[in-house]
Design a protein around this motif. Structure first.
Motif, mmCIF file in Angstrom:
data_model
loop_
_atom_site.group_PDB
_atom_site.id
_atom_site.type_symbol
_atom_site.label_atom_id
_atom_site.label_comp_id
_atom_site.label_asym_id
_atom_site.label_seq_id
_atom_site.Cartn_x
_atom_site.Cartn_y
_atom_site.Cartn_z
ATOM 1 N N ALA A 467 0.881 -1.260 0.010
ATOM 2 C CA ALA A 467 -0.013 0.009 -0.023
ATOM 3 C C ALA A 467 0.835 1.187 -0.042
ATOM 4 O O ALA A 467 1.846 1.248 0.560
ATOM 5 C CB ALA A 467 -0.902 -0.074 1.070
ATOM 6 N N VAL A 468 0.253 2.350 -0.324
ATOM 7 C CA VAL A 468 1.039 3.710 -0.493
ATOM 8 C C VAL A 468 0.199 4.395 0.648
ATOM 9 O O VAL A 468 -1.003 4.602 0.921
ATOM 10 C CB VAL A 468 0.766 4.269 -1.778
ATOM 11 C CG1 VAL A 468 1.230 5.674 -1.704
ATOM 12 C CG2 VAL A 468 1.349 3.568 -2.876
ATOM 13 N N GLY A 469 1.282 5.290 1.299
ATOM 14 C CA GLY A 469 0.608 5.854 2.265
ATOM 15 C C GLY A 469 0.469 7.383 2.004
ATOM 16 O O GLY A 469 1.514 7.936 1.535
ATOM 17 N N VAL A 541 2.956 16.971 4.654
ATOM 18 C CA VAL A 541 2.595 15.849 3.552
ATOM 19 C C VAL A 541 3.723 14.764 3.681
ATOM 20 O O VAL A 541 4.745 15.079 3.106
ATOM 21 C CB VAL A 541 2.040 16.182 2.154
ATOM 22 C CG1 VAL A 541 1.622 15.167 1.479
ATOM 23 C CG2 VAL A 541 1.110 17.355 2.375
ATOM 24 N N THR A 542 3.279 13.654 4.054
ATOM 25 C CA THR A 542 4.412 12.439 4.110
ATOM 26 C C THR A 542 3.852 11.454 3.128
ATOM 27 O O THR A 542 2.696 10.952 3.212
ATOM 28 C CB THR A 542 4.601 11.966 5.518
ATOM 29 O OG1 THR A 542 5.173 12.829 6.182
ATOM 30 C CG2 THR A 542 5.774 10.677 5.319
ATOM 31 N N VAL A 543 4.519 11.184 2.022
ATOM 32 C CA VAL A 543 4.042 10.050 1.128
ATOM 33 C C VAL A 543 5.335 8.912 1.352
ATOM 34 O O VAL A 543 6.458 8.899 1.298
ATOM 35 C CB VAL A 543 4.425 10.539 -0.318
ATOM 36 C CG1 VAL A 543 4.039 9.471 -1.214
ATOM 37 C CG2 VAL A 543 3.659 11.869 -0.630
ATOM 38 N N ALA A 544 4.360 7.740 1.770
ATOM 39 C CA ALA A 544 5.277 6.684 2.109
ATOM 40 C C ALA A 544 4.930 5.343 0.984
ATOM 41 O O ALA A 544 3.884 5.030 0.719
ATOM 42 C CB ALA A 544 4.576 5.927 3.571
ATOM 43 N N PRO A 552 9.416 8.032 -3.043
ATOM 44 C CA PRO A 552 8.329 8.653 -3.915
ATOM 45 C C PRO A 552 8.818 9.996 -4.386
ATOM 46 O O PRO A 552 9.879 10.303 -3.749
ATOM 47 C CB PRO A 552 7.169 8.850 -2.936
ATOM 48 C CG PRO A 552 7.149 7.894 -2.113
ATOM 49 C CD PRO A 552 8.893 7.645 -2.024
ATOM 50 N N ARG A 553 8.516 10.646 -5.626
ATOM 51 C CA ARG A 553 8.893 11.815 -6.085
ATOM 52 C C ARG A 553 7.697 12.473 -5.999
ATOM 53 O O ARG A 553 6.696 12.186 -6.494
ATOM 54 C CB ARG A 553 9.616 11.762 -7.250
ATOM 55 C CG ARG A 553 10.946 11.032 -7.293
ATOM 56 C CD ARG A 553 11.653 11.083 -8.439
ATOM 57 N NE ARG A 553 11.106 10.098 -9.709
ATOM 58 C CZ ARG A 553 10.525 10.681 -10.592
ATOM 59 N NH1 ARG A 553 10.447 12.016 -10.904
ATOM 60 N NH2 ARG A 553 9.754 9.712 -11.548
ATOM 61 N N THR A 568 10.988 4.565 6.856
ATOM 62 C CA THR A 568 10.376 4.235 8.309
ATOM 63 C C THR A 568 9.569 2.753 8.217
ATOM 64 O O THR A 568 8.682 2.536 7.364
ATOM 65 C CB THR A 568 9.287 5.303 8.543
ATOM 66 O OG1 THR A 568 9.923 6.471 8.523
ATOM 67 C CG2 THR A 568 8.505 5.029 9.985
ATOM 68 N N HIS A 569 10.045 1.949 8.998
ATOM 69 C CA HIS A 569 9.527 0.439 9.170
ATOM 70 C C HIS A 569 9.550 -0.313 7.681
ATOM 71 O O HIS A 569 8.876 -0.814 7.430
ATOM 72 C CB HIS A 569 8.031 0.417 9.660
ATOM 73 C CG HIS A 569 7.995 0.867 11.096
ATOM 74 N ND1 HIS A 569 8.348 0.021 12.083
ATOM 75 C CD2 HIS A 569 7.346 2.096 11.604
ATOM 76 C CE1 HIS A 569 8.069 0.742 13.321
ATOM 77 N NE2 HIS A 569 7.427 1.748 13.080
ATOM 78 N N GLY A 570 10.718 0.004 7.088
ATOM 79 C CA GLY A 570 10.880 -0.322 5.909
ATOM 80 C C GLY A 570 10.498 0.078 4.673
ATOM 81 O O GLY A 570 10.636 -0.114 3.494
ATOM 82 N N ARG A 571 9.510 1.335 4.983
ATOM 83 C CA ARG A 571 9.135 2.069 3.647
ATOM 84 C C ARG A 571 9.870 3.365 3.493
ATOM 85 O O ARG A 571 10.011 4.114 4.246
ATOM 86 C CB ARG A 571 7.534 2.720 4.357
ATOM 87 C CG ARG A 571 6.574 1.587 4.369
ATOM 88 C CD ARG A 571 5.127 1.950 4.919
ATOM 89 N NE ARG A 571 4.349 1.199 5.099
ATOM 90 C CZ ARG A 571 3.576 0.403 4.051
ATOM 91 N NH1 ARG A 571 3.696 0.756 2.770
ATOM 92 N NH2 ARG A 571 2.784 -0.509 4.331
ATOM 93 N N PRO A 572 10.166 3.631 2.141
ATOM 94 C CA PRO A 572 10.703 4.928 1.815
ATOM 95 C C PRO A 572 9.663 5.898 2.076
ATOM 96 O O PRO A 572 8.583 5.693 1.328
ATOM 97 C CB PRO A 572 11.003 4.457 0.328
ATOM 98 C CG PRO A 572 10.204 3.735 -0.046
ATOM 99 C CD PRO A 572 9.813 2.590 1.044
#
Length: 629
Positions: A467-469, A541-544, A552-553, A568-572
């Motif tokens: 999933a994307v955050g 705004v944080t895009v995970a 992400p760009r 964070t927890h393996g997510r860029p």
């Protein structure tokens, strides 16, 4: 010397006759085998045609049965009505008949031989496996789901006003068998490689795999409802729950800050509101109440474990809930069995189902408003709680007012004259928008909840791995998020040599009045001298990205928009800050590469986007995406 003519000219007559007889037998055997082969081929073709017709009927009936089940269990429907029940039974009976025919047509020695033949063997095995899978699902899984749907519809009130949990408990074994049957069917179909099949079969097998994935989700949900709901509603003994009233006027990544806290007691389906307190009555604490993961400290600071208002700084609700439960235990001296969280938009949805509620006001709030009661309905609940309340009340009193309203809504929702089925629509919508979260302090129950939208587990577990955050944080010490309009859409996805890239668009707009700095109270507009002038929105705004994927760009209004990168927890993650003056708006374009290897629970061709639920937008976006590679 005399030479024997027979020896000189050929074999003896007896040997010739033997060879002629042998030749006839070989020819006869070949003819018999050819005839048997032709007959077998004819029978195989006949069975294949019968299987094709039966499977075609199944393809029509499966969606029909699923729709009938949804209609039967949907809020406001009376599945006890004879016509509705007859429709479900008729659709299911037709499906069972078709799958029985398909299974019978693909069983026997001819199909056994065909499955081991070169070229056509994989396709023959696939047809037989598909028929077997569908027959098992129709015979054993769907009837169990029907039973659970009936149990949900039959859940009514006990004479003392509680929920009658008997039907759900009785349906639990059938729900478990349905879930196990679907899981076994998926495992069998996983052994079929679509790339090895004839082109005519590859597409349908992939489609069936996707449909079984959907059905597996429904079966797992049915089992959780039948097994978890009775226990968590006090069927095996009283339970105590802490409810976090998330104030969407001040956003954190996991929702609004917990402004009001409510203690509930549940026993045999009866819900009692014990008491309600403002967040200021819990903490702050000198040190985090529980050990924090290093990634959480780096991303959210130790405030995550010290201030109850900041437990939703993380989008991972199990972490928020454990911290809130520990803070409540220290401040109030009570252990709880679980934590629930909801927000004003979810409360408004419940009020739409139940009708307006008369809210008795607590002492300080009543004195400040000069009245003892106020009526709140679905149409005005959000405006009353997040805007108008702050025109008349100080922040702590506004939190108490929020608790008063939340308590009145919960009391109304559990009143004897409100049918449980009437609330399902609002609860389902709230869960689907991440406005309703649930955590259990009982490990076995929490393991069952994990992976559901109710659990809100963003950091761990397979469901959210890909999933994307898109996470929002209000950086103004005020309540300006009540004036933030949010729109998150999926723009497109494309396949590249490196994999799929998903493009999202996030539009942020301020609906604050032009004179917000002076027209709004200071505790709404923010204090002078802060990071932004009063009345201004300052949104983090944080895009995970997916776990293990590239960073992400971002672009803002068509121009590159650089930010802070971290893991964070393996997510860029890429984080930026957006300032909006009253009436201003901006659009961020988010380019998020998919993970190179999809997670084990990721449905093929789907993308989930987890976002912060706000006043104007829900917290979950589920969109179709291409299958790349």
């Amino acid at each position: 010397m005399t030479v024997d003519a027979g020896t000189r000219n050929g074999p003896a007559p007896g040997r010739a006759r033997t060879r002629r007889h042998t030749g006839r037998w070989v020819l006869l055997v070949l003819l018999v085998l050819l005839a048997a082969g032709l007959a077998g081929a004819v029978l195989l073709v006949r069975d294949a045609l019968a299987a094709r017709e039966a499977l075609a009927a199944v393809a029509v009936q499966v969606p029909t049965v699923e729709q009938e089940l949804r209609d039967a269990a949907s809020p406001g429907s009376d599945s006890s009505d004879g016509a509705d029940r007859a429709q479900v039974e008729a659709a299911l009976a037709e499906l069972v008949r078709a799958t029985d025919e398909a299974r019978a047509a693909t069983d026997g020695p001819l199909w056994w031989l065909a499955a081991r033949a070169p070229v056509v063997g994989p396709s023959a095995r696939a047809v037989a496996d598909v028929a077997l899978v569908l027959d098992d699902v129709a015979d054993r899984a769907l009837p169990g789901l029907v039973e659970v749907a009936d149990a949900v519809a039959a859940t009514g009130r006990t004479p003392d006003g509680g929920l009658d949990l008997g039907p759900l408990r009785a349906a639990a074994p059938a729900a478990t068998e349905a879930r196990a049957t679907v899981d076994a069917a998926r495992a069998r179909l996983d052994g079929v490689d679509p790339d090895a099949l004839l082109p005519e079969l590859a597409g349908p097998v992939r489609t069936l795999h996707d449909r079984l994935g959907d059905l597996a989700g429904a079966a797992a949900t049915a089992e959780r409802a039948a097994v978890l709901a009775p226990a968590m509603l006090g069927a095996d003994g009283p339970r105590t729950y802490l409810v976090l009233g998330m104030n969407s006027a001040e956003l954190r990544a996991g929702g609004g800050i917990p402004g009001a806290l409510i203690l509930l007691r549940v026993d045999e389906g009866r819900v009692e509101l014990v008491r309600q307190v403002p967040a200021s009555a819990v903490g702050p604490f000198d040190e985090p109440v529980l050990p924090l993961a290093p990634d959480d400290v780096a991303a959210y600071t130790p405030r995550l474990g010290r201030f109850v208002q900041d437990v939703t700084a993380t989008p991972h609700f199990p972490t928020s809930a454990r911290l809130a439960a520990a803070m409540w235990a220290r401040a109030q001296g009570e252990e709880v069995d679980g934590v629930l969280a909801t927000d004003p938009v979810a409360l408004a949805a419940l009020l739409t189902e139940t009708g307006p509620v008369d809210v008795p006001l607590s002492g300080r709030v009543a004195d400040a408003l000069g009245r003892r009661h106020v009526e709140v309905g679905g149409a005005d609940a959000v405006d009353v709680l997040l805007r108008r309340a702050y025109d008349l009340l100080e922040p702590d009193d506004a939190d108490l007012f929020f608790a008063d309203v939340a308590g009145a809504v919960l009391a109304r929702a559990t009143a004897p004259d409100v049918a449980p089925g009437a609330l399902l629509g609002g609860l389902r919508a709230a869960a689907g928008e991440h406005r309703l979260r649930v955590w259990s302090a009982h490990d076995a129950e929490q393991r069952r909840l994990a992976g559901t939208v109710l659990a809100g587990g963003f950091d761990d577990g397979p469901r959210a791995a890909d999933a994307v955050g898109v996470l929002l944080t209000d950086h103004v010490s005020g309540k300006m998020s009540a004036y933030l309009d949010v729109s998150l859409t999926h723009a497109r996805s494309r396949c590249t040599p490196e994999g799929r890239v998903d493009v999202l668009e996030l539009r942020l707009a301020s609906t604050a009045p032009a004179d917000a700095a002076t027209a709004l109270p200071w505790y709404v507009a923010g204090l002078p001298g802060g990071e932004a002038p009063p009345g201004t929105l300052l949104v983090g705004v944080t895009v995970a990205g997916p776990r293990g994927g590239p960073a992400p760009r971002l672009e803002r209004d068509g121009d590159p928009f650089g930010g802070r990168s971290a893991t964070t927890h393996g997510r860029p993650t890429t984080a930026v800050t957006v300032r909006l003056d009253p009436g201003a708006s901006t659009t961020l374009r988010l380019r998020v590469p998919a993970a190179a290897e999809p997670g084990p629970a990721t449905p093929p061709g789907r993308l989930e986007v987890w976002s912060t639920p706000t006043v104007s937008a829900g917290g979950l976006l589920d969109v179709p995406v291409p299958r790349c590679g």
